[in-house]
Design a protein around this motif. Sequence first.
Motif, PDB file in Angstrom:
ATOM      1  N   LYS A 170       0.849  -1.187   0.000  1.00 50.34           N
ATOM      2  CA  LYS A 170       0.000   0.000   0.000  1.00 50.34           C
ATOM      3  C   LYS A 170       0.887   1.240   0.000  1.00 50.34           C
ATOM      4  CE  LYS A 170      -3.734   2.126   2.735  1.00 50.34           C
ATOM      5  NZ  LYS A 170      -4.561   1.965   3.969  1.00 50.34           N
ATOM      6  N   SER A 225      -0.106   7.414  -0.562  1.00 55.61           N
ATOM      7  CA  SER A 225      -1.216   8.198  -1.096  1.00 55.61           C
ATOM      8  C   SER A 225      -1.871   7.441  -2.233  1.00 55.61           C
ATOM      9  CB  SER A 225      -0.706   9.560  -1.600  1.00 55.61           C
ATOM     10  OG  SER A 225      -1.724  10.252  -2.295  1.00 55.61           O
ATOM     11  N   LYS A 226      -3.149   7.702  -2.472  1.00 60.06           N
ATOM     12  CA  LYS A 226      -3.848   7.066  -3.583  1.00 60.06           C
ATOM     13  C   LYS A 226      -3.442   7.653  -4.935  1.00 60.06           C
ATOM     14  CE  LYS A 226      -7.892   5.581  -0.966  1.00 60.06           C
ATOM     15  NZ  LYS A 226      -9.364   5.672  -0.827  1.00 60.06           N
ATOM     16  N   HIS A 231      -5.500  -0.084  -8.810  1.00 60.23           N
ATOM     17  CA  HIS A 231      -6.473   0.228  -7.765  1.00 60.23           C
ATOM     18  C   HIS A 231      -7.469  -0.918  -7.646  1.00 60.23           C
ATOM     19  CE1 HIS A 231      -9.743   0.953 -10.680  1.00 60.23           C
ATOM     20  NE2 HIS A 231      -8.815   1.487 -11.437  1.00 60.23           N
ATOM     21  N   ASP A 261     -10.586  -2.740   2.495  1.00 57.50           N
ATOM     22  CA  ASP A 261      -9.295  -2.283   3.002  1.00 57.50           C
ATOM     23  C   ASP A 261      -8.665  -3.391   3.834  1.00 57.50           C
ATOM     24  OD1 ASP A 261      -7.146  -0.651   3.533  1.00 57.50           O
ATOM     25  OD2 ASP A 261      -8.071   0.227   5.308  1.00 57.50           O
ATOM     26  N   GLY A 273      -4.798   4.901  -7.138  1.00 61.86           N
ATOM     27  CA  GLY A 273      -5.375   3.866  -6.312  1.00 61.86           C
ATOM     28  C   GLY A 273      -4.472   3.405  -5.190  1.00 61.86           C
ATOM     29  N   GLY A 274      -3.161   3.660  -5.304  1.00 63.09           N
ATOM     30  CA  GLY A 274      -2.250   3.426  -4.194  1.00 63.09           C
ATOM     31  C   GLY A 274      -1.837   1.994  -3.945  1.00 63.09           C
ATOM     32  N   ASP A 280      -8.881  12.538  -3.912  1.00 64.45           N
ATOM     33  CA  ASP A 280      -9.124  11.214  -3.359  1.00 64.45           C
ATOM     34  C   ASP A 280      -9.595  10.328  -4.506  1.00 64.45           C
ATOM     35  OD1 ASP A 280      -9.315   9.155  -1.618  1.00 64.45           O
ATOM     36  OD2 ASP A 280     -11.131   9.857  -0.601  1.00 64.45           O
TER      37      ASP A 280
END
Length: 371
Positions: free
Chosen positions: A163, A166-167, A201, A207, A258-259, A297
């Motif tokens: 992960k 940031s996205k 993503h 999550d 999407g990170g 976001d």
Amino acid sequence: MEGCGDFVQCLLPDMSIKILSCLDDPADLIRVSAVSSSWRQFVIGNDLCKHLCLKRFPEISSVGNMIEVENTVVPVVSLPEKSTEWLCLERNHRVYAFLSRGLSNCMTEDCLIGAIHASSTDNYPEESILNTLKPGDRVERRASYWSSGGQSDPTVPETLTYKLISKLCLISEIHVQPFQAYFQFGFPIYSAKAVRFRVGHPNVKIDVESDNGHESVAAQAQSFCDKIVWTYTSPEFPLVQENILQKFKLPEPVLCIGGILQVELLGRVQKQQLDSLYYICVSHVQVVGRPLLSAFDVEILDESGKCSLKYCPKERLLCESSNKSTEGGSSSPPRFHRFRASLRGWEQMILSTLLGPGAGVGDDDSDDNDV
């Protein structure tokens, strides 16, 4: 511009677009849009900021929609004289200019924030993927590395999924350090033959913090990895059979929307003497890039593989500024307002050059739609 012709009005629109498309800095397009109202209408009406952003970061083409949170920049109800189509074009002008400029100006740093899942782990927790987040191959007196399960077939690949901080991250380099078993006879290096990288993503709202070894969470992490939409796959890079941090520079910086980043380890080299099986071991992974931490976001739309970018500059940036003020005792101007101030400076410079020192740019809040 006395004695000079306006090429935007003199030339055909296609030729003017071709000329302005040669600009490769979003700041230049902002300057162009500040020259006159006709130039501003031309830049916005032809989506030039969007085209520039897509040219620099083609991964954005995978975005299904761009959402601007209502009433954070310009309340739509206050502009009844403008058509819905023009309001959409103005929104694109603001959003894509901010996005491309923000990615250009961020400082490079390590973008990994957590480990999600390893395709296999030999001995948990001693050889967990979490160890790869720490630099080096030792923590105090203990060896620190991830180890795959053993395989009799040296072609079986492995994957490590992470992960990002940031996205939205612009990734330029990825570093991988194979592990050398200094506690085994001959000090073997359990390196893969090659490495490949993917970014993307998830297409579901889920999550998973990390692969913590519990069977149910590991199964959930594997299910999560199966639902990732990969938007970029790098070429294969050969790994040197050495215990060093090896740096792999991507052909072009890649925008990860999407990170999620995955390291594919291809091919096995070293057998373990104890069981005659092939293993891959990694002591550290590092991702060098530019995270865009604020204003944007990423939101999942549906299982079609498309996601949307949500643009909320004021609320997010003001919140960050407030947090910094609370934690550090002092606050700094939000990044959006610093960016807007720089745009005002560009416009003031251009107007002063064209119209003389008395020319000025208005300072009311309605100027936010110039960004």
